[in-house]
Motif scaffolding. Sequence first.
Motif, mmCIF file in Angstrom:
data_model
loop_
_atom_site.group_PDB
_atom_site.id
_atom_site.type_symbol
_atom_site.label_atom_id
_atom_site.label_comp_id
_atom_site.label_asym_id
_atom_site.label_seq_id
_atom_site.Cartn_x
_atom_site.Cartn_y
_atom_site.Cartn_z
ATOM 1 N N ARG A 81 -3.065 5.402 5.613
ATOM 2 C CA ARG A 81 -3.367 3.984 5.784
ATOM 3 C C ARG A 81 -3.781 3.298 4.484
ATOM 4 O O ARG A 81 -3.467 2.158 4.248
ATOM 5 N N HIS A 82 -4.486 4.004 3.634
ATOM 6 C CA HIS A 82 -4.972 3.393 2.391
ATOM 7 C C HIS A 82 -4.170 3.802 1.174
ATOM 8 O O HIS A 82 -4.651 3.707 0.044
ATOM 9 N N GLY A 83 -2.937 4.248 1.362
ATOM 10 C CA GLY A 83 -2.062 4.518 0.243
ATOM 11 C C GLY A 83 -2.366 5.792 -0.511
ATOM 12 O O GLY A 83 -1.852 5.993 -1.591
ATOM 13 N N GLU A 84 -3.177 6.661 0.050
ATOM 14 C CA GLU A 84 -3.529 7.891 -0.652
ATOM 15 C C GLU A 84 -2.576 9.007 -0.231
ATOM 16 O O GLU A 84 -2.250 9.132 0.947
ATOM 17 N N VAL A 85 -2.133 9.775 -1.190
ATOM 18 C CA VAL A 85 -1.204 10.871 -0.910
ATOM 19 C C VAL A 85 -1.935 11.993 -0.217
ATOM 20 O O VAL A 85 -3.043 12.295 -0.469
ATOM 21 N N VAL A 110 2.629 -1.889 8.636
ATOM 22 C CA VAL A 110 2.220 -2.364 7.313
ATOM 23 C C VAL A 110 0.805 -1.874 7.030
ATOM 24 O O VAL A 110 -0.111 -2.091 7.817
ATOM 25 N N ASN A 111 0.665 -1.189 5.900
ATOM 26 C CA ASN A 111 -0.624 -0.659 5.472
ATOM 27 C C ASN A 111 -0.958 -1.215 4.098
ATOM 28 O O ASN A 111 -0.067 -1.525 3.319
ATOM 29 N N THR A 112 -2.240 -1.310 3.841
ATOM 30 C CA THR A 112 -2.700 -1.704 2.513
ATOM 31 C C THR A 112 -3.585 -0.591 1.976
ATOM 32 O O THR A 112 -4.168 0.184 2.739
ATOM 33 N N THR A 113 -3.679 -0.525 0.659
ATOM 34 C CA THR A 113 -4.583 0.450 0.064
ATOM 35 C C THR A 113 -6.025 -0.023 0.258
ATOM 36 O O THR A 113 -6.276 -1.199 0.543
ATOM 37 N N MET A 138 0.100 -2.465 -2.322
ATOM 38 C CA MET A 138 -0.857 -1.895 -3.264
ATOM 39 C C MET A 138 -0.865 -2.703 -4.554
ATOM 40 O O MET A 138 0.067 -3.464 -4.820
ATOM 41 N N LEU A 139 -1.898 -2.509 -5.338
ATOM 42 C CA LEU A 139 -1.908 -3.093 -6.675
ATOM 43 C C LEU A 139 -0.836 -2.411 -7.510
ATOM 44 O O LEU A 139 -0.562 -1.215 -7.332
ATOM 45 N N GLU A 140 -0.252 -3.156 -8.421
ATOM 46 C CA GLU A 140 0.732 -2.549 -9.316
ATOM 47 C C GLU A 140 0.097 -1.420 -10.125
ATOM 48 O O GLU A 140 0.733 -0.400 -10.381
ATOM 49 N N SER A 141 -1.169 -1.574 -10.486
ATOM 50 C CA SER A 141 -1.854 -0.518 -11.242
ATOM 51 C C SER A 141 -1.978 0.764 -10.412
ATOM 52 O O SER A 141 -1.903 1.866 -10.962
ATOM 53 N N GLU A 142 -2.138 0.649 -9.095
ATOM 54 C CA GLU A 142 -2.175 1.839 -8.234
ATOM 55 C C GLU A 142 -0.808 2.513 -8.202
ATOM 56 O O GLU A 142 -0.701 3.732 -8.264
ATOM 57 N N PHE A 143 0.222 1.700 -8.095
ATOM 58 C CA PHE A 143 1.601 2.196 -8.096
ATOM 59 C C PHE A 143 1.864 2.963 -9.398
ATOM 60 O O PHE A 143 2.339 4.092 -9.384
ATOM 61 N N ASN A 144 1.490 2.350 -10.517
ATOM 62 C CA ASN A 144 1.705 2.974 -11.828
ATOM 63 C C ASN A 144 0.819 4.206 -12.034
ATOM 64 O O ASN A 144 1.252 5.188 -12.631
#
Length: 120
Positions: free
Chosen positions: A116-120, A10-13, A94-100
């Motif tokens: 780890r921080h949700g970055e591509v 489990v990772n978080t942004t 992640m925040l929904e705004s990050e997803f969007n």
Amino acid sequence: MITVLKLNDVNTTLIIDRMTDNDPDFWEFVRRCRLKYTKCEWGDTDQEQKTFNDRLISKRRDGWLLAKYSHSKFPICIMTEINRVEEIYKTTIMLESEFNAKGMNRYSCKQQKYNRHGEV
């Protein structure tokens, strides 16, 4: 029968990390959402995605689970990549705004890879 997801990786942004470090109430919200997610309670996700998630779990197929949870200021998304052959069960919160902002939706999220921080 109640299904319980075992979330191994489990990772978080970075934004979620910072927000949970600075706001105990938001940390508690994320913790409760994660617990709901492990119980296959998909929150405010639309019915089509809920059905897809349930089918993916019950049929033991590979794919992406996606759930959304409302918060008064910062709604979040939780998504998990399931690849049983390669034994990948990677979850990102992640925040929904990050997803969007990444232009993602349930059809495109499979093409994204996160660190780890949700970055591509």
